[in-house]
Design a protein around this motif. Structure first.
Motif, PDB file in Angstrom:
ATOM      1  N   PRO A 546       0.804  -1.227   0.000  1.00  0.00           N
ATOM      2  CA  PRO A 546       0.000   0.000   0.000  1.00  0.00           C
ATOM      3  C   PRO A 546       0.837   1.277   0.000  1.00  0.00           C
ATOM      4  O   PRO A 546       0.270   2.368   0.087  1.00  0.00           O
ATOM      5  CB  PRO A 546      -0.817  -0.130   1.293  1.00  0.00           C
ATOM      6  N   TYR A 547       2.168   1.140  -0.090  1.00  0.00           N
ATOM      7  CA  TYR A 547       3.025   2.324  -0.018  1.00  0.00           C
ATOM      8  C   TYR A 547       4.067   2.285  -1.130  1.00  0.00           C
ATOM      9  O   TYR A 547       4.600   1.222  -1.471  1.00  0.00           O
ATOM     10  CB  TYR A 547       3.739   2.411   1.334  1.00  0.00           C
ATOM     11  N   TYR A 548       4.329   3.449  -1.679  1.00  0.00           N
ATOM     12  CA  TYR A 548       5.433   3.595  -2.619  1.00  0.00           C
ATOM     13  C   TYR A 548       6.509   4.431  -1.936  1.00  0.00           C
ATOM     14  O   TYR A 548       6.264   5.577  -1.560  1.00  0.00           O
ATOM     15  CB  TYR A 548       4.987   4.275  -3.915  1.00  0.00           C
ATOM     16  N   LEU A 549       7.698   3.832  -1.783  1.00  0.00           N
ATOM     17  CA  LEU A 549       8.803   4.512  -1.105  1.00  0.00           C
ATOM     18  C   LEU A 549       9.715   5.145  -2.146  1.00  0.00           C
ATOM     19  O   LEU A 549      10.414   4.444  -2.890  1.00  0.00           O
ATOM     20  CB  LEU A 549       9.598   3.526  -0.246  1.00  0.00           C
ATOM     21  N   GLN A 550       9.648   6.455  -2.227  1.00  0.00           N
ATOM     22  CA  GLN A 550      10.477   7.188  -3.188  1.00  0.00           C
ATOM     23  C   GLN A 550      11.740   7.697  -2.489  1.00  0.00           C
ATOM     24  O   GLN A 550      11.672   8.466  -1.534  1.00  0.00           O
ATOM     25  CB  GLN A 550       9.703   8.365  -3.783  1.00  0.00           C
TER      26      GLN A 550
END
Length: 646
Positions: A546-550
């Motif tokens: 559920p998360y996109y780590l940029q």
């Protein structure tokens, strides 16, 4: 002898395997490379640590004992053959030689002996005279008898080399492990918690260990990889990494790297500072310290976290450190982040045909997201957008197991080379409150003026956007399969995709207007951007988190990889190699040659007696190798003796 040669062949094949197959790698690497079946087969054969395998050491021990007994039994005979001139050979045996000749003489007996002695000396022969009971003189000469020492040197060399292999094979450790005095540690625990049974003292005679030192850190232990675990090797001194330097080519590939290390020891008046590089180690107290590799030393990384569970844009920050863990999210969506690896340079060939030059695409980070049940997925995310097919994309890969290849999510970068444009578009496409606005804009562009048809069209657009927002293209395809006859599915899919692209254009413009950005102009470039954005949005449903780590920032900390080896058998192997070269050279390039010249004394009978025998010389020659060279040697010597005695 046949069995010993067979064992040597086995050792040769094992050495080839040990050279080709990288030794002492983590077992996970071998499982990925060979698969579970072949991994287990090779593991049982000990191929992952060939030179320390029990069967390898047993063969070495057998050959040491066997060859030593062979030397003990045959060396006295070889030495006797080397020393003897065989000056007691009988005339009858000499005449039986296949290579012999007789020369009749009428010269002075003493003069003949002097001439023959001078000739043999000039040809490099050592000789010995033996006066027989009847007055005849046998001159026995030899040359090249050192060839026999080649057999001794060769066998001694094998014993010395095998002995060196046994020393470096750490046979005592095998015995201790067999007796239960040492145990391989398999748990990933801090070094300070490793029990004494899994530690090796500083007096260990032989080892090959690894140490990773970040800049400014020191340590006095290294790790010895053993099968699926390790042992802690204590060192008699402390090593500190003062500085690590690396040079790169223009493409970003490593060119050279070196470390400034400091040795601290109670035996030293002051610390020893030395720069080591690849193939230029420091040897201290019999331990060679090699520059092996380099890796991350615990870099600090900073992320911008995009919450993919929300239809609107929600971001947060996350700070972490390589080799440590962190937490992201909250409640049921909370995940543990395991920061595994950071790479500042990544050299990749991005050309479509693979024939272009590799180039540096910038930093990336590899991490795992683990849920409350312990299930984890591995991700690799690149910090900077990559140019693919002439367009910039943010790239992030995901895989569920280490055996799988990464599946990549490509997010198109906006005009500012940021991800914000896509995330605004995503929020607009998932915001169901915007669907009526988008539907009305699309309906206004239709040719029909029938309000009822327009209302139906608007409802179709809203339903399509809702379907897409719940699962991307896969969900749209599922709806088509259920609601549309098979013969009309392709036509329906084309219509839906065209409608989605048009709706995406309106949604993108709505997001730009909301961000006070200029609206898009519909052209080929815009159409490609919309298609890439829709593809990326559809792929996010299968991104697995559920998360996109940029990755937005980092503080790179480098660490030097050192390999420490203590090899008491190394000098023995070098000595054995020298002896082996000498022995083989002696056996193959030195020819043993022997010459016998029997000078027969003339009869004492008066000259008027018809049966008076003139003096003669019986010439016989032999060699350990009867080949063409020997035949030519015999004919040449025979001719020279004939001229000398004429």
């Amino acid at each position: 002898m046949r069995f010993a040669v067979s064992m040597l062949t086995v050792l040769g094949i094992a050495s080839i395997i040990g050279t080709v197959l990288k030794q002492n790698e983590p077992y996970e690497n071998y499982i990925i490379k060979f698969g579970q079946f072949w991994f287990e087969a090779f593991e049982k054969l000990g191929l992952y640590d060939v030179y320390h395998a029990a069967w390898f050491l047993v063969i070495l021990l057998f050959l040491v004992i066997s060859t030593s007994l062979c030397i003990y039994r045959n060396s006295p005979l070889m030495v006797r053959e080397w020393k003897t001139f065989k000056e007691h050979a009988a005339e009858k045996s000499l005449r039986a030689f296949s290579h012999q000749a007789t020369f009749n003489l009428q010269h002075d007996f003493a003069d003949i002996q002097a001439k023959l002695a001078h000739y043999l000396a000039s040809q490099g022969f050592k000789f010995k005279l033996n006066t027989q009971q009847n007055g005849d003189v046998l001159i026995a000469a030899k040359a090249g008898t050192h060839q026999r020492l080649g057999y001794i040197f060769t066998h001694v060399a094998m014993v010395v080399i095998f002995f060196g292999g046994l020393l470096d094979g750490n046979l005592p450790l095998k015995v201790q492990e067999l007796l239960g005095q040492k145990k391989i540690e398999t748990l990933d625990i801090p070094e300070s918690q490793v029990p004494a049974i899994s530690r090796l003292t500083a007096g260990n005679a032989s080892f090959r260990a690894n140490m990773t030192l970040p800049e400014g850190v020191s340590d006095n232990v290294a790790f010895v990889r053993v099968r699926d675990g390790y042992l802690v090797q204590e060192l008699p001194f402390r090593i500190a990494l003062k500085d690590f330097r690396i040079e790169h080519y223009a493409t970003g590939q490593p060119k050279s790297f070196e470390s400034d290390i400091v040795i601290t020891d109670s035996d030293l008046k002051q610390p020893l500072t030395k720069t080591i590089s690849v193939n230029h180690p420091l040897i201290y107290k019999g331990i060679a310290i090699y520059q092996s590799d380099f890796q991350d030393g615990g870099s600090a990384v900073n992320f911008k976290v995009w919450d993919l569970t929300k239809s609107n844009i929600q971001t947060s920050t996350l700070d972490g450190e390589i080799f440590k863990k962190g937490m992201v999210g909250e409640g049921g969506n909370q995940l543990t982040v395991e920061f595994n690896e950071f790479r500042k340079f990544n050299i990749i060939n991005l050309s479509p045909d693979g024939k272009g030059k590799p180039r540096n695409v910038g930093p990336n980070i590899t991490y795992k997201l683990r849920d409350a049940t312990g299930q984890a997925r591995e991700y690799v995310t690149y910090m900077q957008p990559m140019q693919l097919d002439g367009k910039p994309y943010f790239i992030s890969g995901m895989r569920e197991t280490v055996q799988e290849d990464f599946k990549y999510l490509r997010i198109p970068a906006d005009d500012d080379f940021e991800m914000d444009g896509f995330m605004r578009f995503r929020a607009a496409m998932l915001d169901n409150q915007q669907y009526p606005v988008i539907a009305k804009k699309l309906a206004a562009n239709t040719l029909t003026k029938d309000s009822q048809l327009q209302a139906q069209f608007e409802q179709s657009v809203i339903q399509l956007l809702t379907t897409f927002a719940q699962g991307g293209y896969t969900n749209v395809a599922r709806v088509i399969e259920k609601a549309v006859p098979e013969a009309e599915r392709e036509k329906a899919a084309g219509a839906y995709i065209k409608m989605l692209n048009t709706a995406a254009f309106e949604a993108y413009n709505l997001s730009l207007i909301k961000a006070n950005k200029p609206a898009l102009v519909f052209n080929d470039a815009t159409q490609a951007l919309l298609q890439d954005s829709l593809n990326a949005l559809s792929d996010t449903f299968f991104y697995g988190t559920p998360y996109y780590l940029q990755l937005v920032d980092f503080n790179h900390v480098e660490a030097s990889g050192l390999q420490l080896t203590k090899s008491p058998g190394q000098k023995w192997v070098y000595l054995g190699s020298v002896l082996l070269v000498i022995g083989i050279f002696a056996m193959f390039y030195i020819r043993e040659r022997r010459i016998w010249l029997l000078v027969k004394k003339e009869s004492d009978q008066p000259n008027d007696k018809p049966n008076k025998k003139p003096s003669e010389v019986l010439f016989a020659m032999s060699s350990n190798r009867k080949n063409l060279d020997f035949e030519q040697d015999f004919e040449r010597t025979k001719s020279q003796l004939s001229q000398l005695l004429a």
